[in-house]
Scaffold this motif. Structure first.
Motif, PDB file in Angstrom:
ATOM      1  N   ALA A  97      33.635 -36.368  34.766  1.00  0.00           N
ATOM      2  CA  ALA A  97      33.865 -35.558  35.962  1.00  0.00           C
ATOM      3  C   ALA A  97      35.044 -34.637  35.687  1.00  0.00           C
ATOM      4  N   PRO A  98      34.961 -33.364  36.066  1.00  0.00           N
ATOM      5  CA  PRO A  98      36.048 -32.425  35.767  1.00  0.00           C
ATOM      6  C   PRO A  98      37.336 -32.803  36.492  1.00  0.00           C
ATOM      7  N   LEU A  99      38.454 -32.651  35.795  1.00  0.00           N
ATOM      8  CA  LEU A  99      39.762 -33.024  36.341  1.00  0.00           C
ATOM      9  C   LEU A  99      40.314 -31.861  37.166  1.00  0.00           C
ATOM     10  N   VAL A 100      39.713 -31.676  38.329  1.00  0.00           N
ATOM     11  CA  VAL A 100      40.084 -30.582  39.224  1.00  0.00           C
ATOM     12  C   VAL A 100      40.926 -31.145  40.355  1.00  0.00           C
ATOM     13  N   LEU A 160      34.767 -22.489  43.371  1.00  0.00           N
ATOM     14  CA  LEU A 160      34.512 -23.231  42.137  1.00  0.00           C
ATOM     15  C   LEU A 160      33.090 -22.920  41.702  1.00  0.00           C
ATOM     16  N   LEU A 161      32.952 -22.373  40.499  1.00  0.00           N
ATOM     17  CA  LEU A 161      31.640 -22.052  39.970  1.00  0.00           C
ATOM     18  C   LEU A 161      31.162 -23.198  39.091  1.00  0.00           C
ATOM     19  N   GLU A 162      30.241 -23.949  39.655  1.00  0.00           N
ATOM     20  CA  GLU A 162      29.526 -25.040  39.009  1.00  0.00           C
ATOM     21  C   GLU A 162      30.378 -26.323  38.939  1.00  0.00           C
ATOM     22  N   ILE A 163      29.652 -27.427  38.791  1.00  0.00           N
ATOM     23  CA  ILE A 163      30.326 -28.729  38.809  1.00  0.00           C
ATOM     24  C   ILE A 163      29.454 -29.726  38.036  1.00  0.00           C
ATOM     25  N   GLY A 164      29.107 -29.347  36.783  1.00  0.00           N
ATOM     26  CA  GLY A 164      28.242 -30.187  35.972  1.00  0.00           C
ATOM     27  C   GLY A 164      28.990 -30.895  34.861  1.00  0.00           C
ATOM     28  N   VAL A 198      33.060 -25.332  34.455  1.00  0.00           N
ATOM     29  CA  VAL A 198      33.690 -25.496  35.763  1.00  0.00           C
ATOM     30  C   VAL A 198      34.877 -24.548  35.779  1.00  0.00           C
ATOM     31  N   MET A 199      34.805 -23.512  36.609  1.00  0.00           N
ATOM     32  CA  MET A 199      35.911 -22.559  36.660  1.00  0.00           C
ATOM     33  C   MET A 199      36.281 -22.296  38.111  1.00  0.00           C
ATOM     34  N   SER A 200      37.571 -22.119  38.343  1.00  0.00           N
ATOM     35  CA  SER A 200      38.042 -21.831  39.698  1.00  0.00           C
ATOM     36  C   SER A 200      38.535 -20.396  39.784  1.00  0.00           C
ATOM     37  N   THR A 204      44.782 -12.829  42.003  1.00  0.00           N
ATOM     38  CA  THR A 204      43.700 -13.781  41.810  1.00  0.00           C
ATOM     39  C   THR A 204      43.968 -14.595  40.557  1.00  0.00           C
ATOM     40  N   LYS A 205      43.798 -15.905  40.681  1.00  0.00           N
ATOM     41  CA  LYS A 205      44.026 -16.800  39.542  1.00  0.00           C
ATOM     42  C   LYS A 205      42.691 -17.426  39.133  1.00  0.00           C
ATOM     43  N   ILE A 206      42.431 -17.427  37.830  1.00  0.00           N
ATOM     44  CA  ILE A 206      41.247 -18.111  37.335  1.00  0.00           C
ATOM     45  C   ILE A 206      41.667 -19.198  36.352  1.00  0.00           C
ATOM     46  N   LYS A 207      40.898 -20.281  36.358  1.00  0.00           N
ATOM     47  CA  LYS A 207      41.213 -21.433  35.511  1.00  0.00           C
ATOM     48  C   LYS A 207      39.911 -22.118  35.125  1.00  0.00           C
ATOM     49  N   PHE A 208      39.858 -22.623  33.894  1.00  0.00           N
ATOM     50  CA  PHE A 208      38.675 -23.344  33.411  1.00  0.00           C
ATOM     51  C   PHE A 208      38.996 -24.818  33.240  1.00  0.00           C
ATOM     52  N   TYR A 209      38.066 -25.645  33.723  1.00  0.00           N
ATOM     53  CA  TYR A 209      38.202 -27.097  33.612  1.00  0.00           C
ATOM     54  C   TYR A 209      37.176 -27.692  32.654  1.00  0.00           C
ATOM     55  N   GLY A 210      36.274 -26.874  32.137  1.00  0.00           N
ATOM     56  CA  GLY A 210      35.264 -27.382  31.210  1.00  0.00           C
ATOM     57  C   GLY A 210      34.296 -26.290  30.818  1.00  0.00           C
TER      58      GLY A 210
END
Length: 468
Positions: free
Chosen positions: A64-67, A29-33, A18-20, A3-9
């Motif tokens: 906007a998050p760079l996802v 994707l948990l949240e998109i604010g 914003v985390m995947s 499992t890979k986790i990553k934070f975008y904000g």
């Protein structure tokens, strides 16, 4: 496979987490604010969005998050980011609650991305969009309904939602199990009011699951709250379950506001966060107990009318309204006029948002009070707060505000530490705050302050960065 986790904000901001979580070809994707930072917001009330390049501009401004693999190619234009059509990942987004710092960008993602929010939240968003106050949307597809009694199978991952607050539009936290990781994401941690009992139950469940990773809100660890609590930003935080001595719970704040309202001799106006239908009920109850007639501005009145399916009193500010929703609202609800308010100002409790602050110049100000309860601008960190103070002084209204005096909306620092200590995750990731480093892990556990855009996997009891 890991499992890979990553934070975008959201790593060192108020909101905007914003985390995947990726396993195989499935991504949660948990949240998109968007992070709440009014001091640096490009859109200061003067700069306008470009409708034909809305997402492109949001990406360029890093709002906007760079996802990668999230947005439609036509909306990205030539911004250097992988489009959804070119990605081999299937993405599902889960929203904890309807604060903009958690969901403001949900209307920008591709129609091929599933976005889950509660049924009351969907109803609220539909009403917001009708009045022009909803999120900007490029989607033609609606949102998926989040069922608190259901576990969601996303490939080989399972997401369990916890209903933290069943009032208003509902608030959630999310527990995710993958073949090699157990992770809990708190959303906002609130440990008073209607939230507390459900959060303590959630904490016991997560504690017994022996989770690998806890991703935790740290809003209350900012300088101003630490000074309120300890008079020292560097004070040691020792966990305790109870609300700290001298501090107020939400119920206590509501009671204090009600007592204040009972003692007021003139007109009272109030400013609250209009998305909070639970707060609507609180103010309606206060007005009834204090024998006052409560009225809301048209946009908020429309939300109440559609959300609760009940009639509401409307106060119309000096603004041009020429939309069908407004005429529908007036046709089915009662209007409170300035003439009625001037005749008996002490009979009324009137909503006043910052947008319509100058209405105070045209309302009776003898013994008049302004009850500030979570509405924007919230505090001195917002440049607009000084402007609010200036207009209140000129208009003759007394400012009454409990926030950052003896009350804070999120869990107090001691409670937050107790919550994390009890769960005792192998890895603690503090997020959603200006000073996340102030939240320490317990019992020699790992505390990770992750790097933005870095990918992490679980290796024993550690999260380690890997190269993709």
């Amino acid at each position: 496979m890991k499992t890979k986790i990553k934070f975008y904000g959201g790593l060192d901001t108020i909101g905007g987490v914003v985390m995947s979580i990726v396993y195989g070809k499935e991504r949660i994707l948990l949240e998109i604010g968007t992070a709440y930072d009014p001091a640096t917001d490009v859109f200061d009330g003067h700069v306008k969005h470009r409708d034909d390049h809305y997402l492109y501009d949001e990406l360029c401004l890093h709002r906007a998050p760079l996802v990668e693999g999230l947005y439609a190619k036509k909306d990205i234009e030539d911004f250097p980011l992988l489009a959804q059509e070119d990605s081999d990942l299937h993405t599902s987004i889960f929203i904890t609650h309807m604060h903009l710092d958690h969901m403001s960008c949900m209307g920008l993602v591709s129609d091929d991305v599933d976005v889950y929010l509660s049924e009351p939240a969907k109803r609220l968003e539909e009403a917001l969009e009708t009045t022009g106050k909803g999120v900007y949307t490029l989607r033609t597809k609606g949102y998926q309904t989040l069922d608190p009694n259901k576990e969601y199978q996303i490939g080989k991952m399972i997401l369990k939602p916890f209903l933290i607050n069943d009032q208003s539009y509902q608030d959630y936290s999310f527990y995710i199990k993958t073949p090699d990781m157990k992770l809990h994401y708190t959303g906002d941690v609130v440990l008073h009011g209607n939230y507390a009992e459900n959060v303590w139950k959630e904490m016991e469940y997560i504690k017994n699951e022996h989770v690998d990773v806890l991703v935790c809100d740290t809003t209350s660890l900012m300088d101003s709250t630490m000074i309120m609590m300890y008079q020292d930003v560097n004070a040691e935080i020792i966990g305790q379950k109870e609300i700290p001595e001298g501090m107020l719970s939400k119920a206590m704040v509501n009671e204090a506001l009600c007592e204040q309202l009972k003692n007021e001799q003139g007109l009272c106006v109030f400013n609250f966060y209009e998305r909070e239908m639970e707060e609507v009920r609180n103010f309606q109850s206060m007005a009834k107990r204090c024998n006052r007639i409560i009225a809301f501005e048209p946009e908020t009145a429309y939300l109440i009318w559609k959300f609760f399916d009940e009639m509401v009193n409307v106060y119309v500010p000096d603004k041009e309204y020429d939309q069908q929703w407004f005429y529908d609202l007036l046709e089915h609800n009662s209007v409170i006029t300035k003439k009625e308010i001037y005749a008996e100002p002490n009979k009324y409790l009137i909503q006043n948002t910052y947008e319509h602050l100058l209405e105070l110049l045209d309302l009776p100000n003898q013994n008049a009070s302004y009850l500030h309860s979570g509405g924007m601008p919230m505090g001195a960190y917002d440049p607009a707060y000084e402007n609010l103070q200036r207009v209140l002084k000129l208009s003759g209204f007394t400012h009454i505000n409990f926030f950052m005096n003896r009350y804070f909306t999120h869990a107090y620092p001691q409670q937050l530490k107790y919550y994390c200590d009890q769960i005792d995750a192998k890895v603690l990731i503090p997020t959603h705050g200006y000073q996340p480093e102030r939240l320490l892990a317990t019992n020699g556990r790992m505390r990770l302050l992750p790097k933005k855009y870095a990918t992490y996997v679980l290796d024993g009891e550690q999260l380690v960065e890997v190269t993709e």
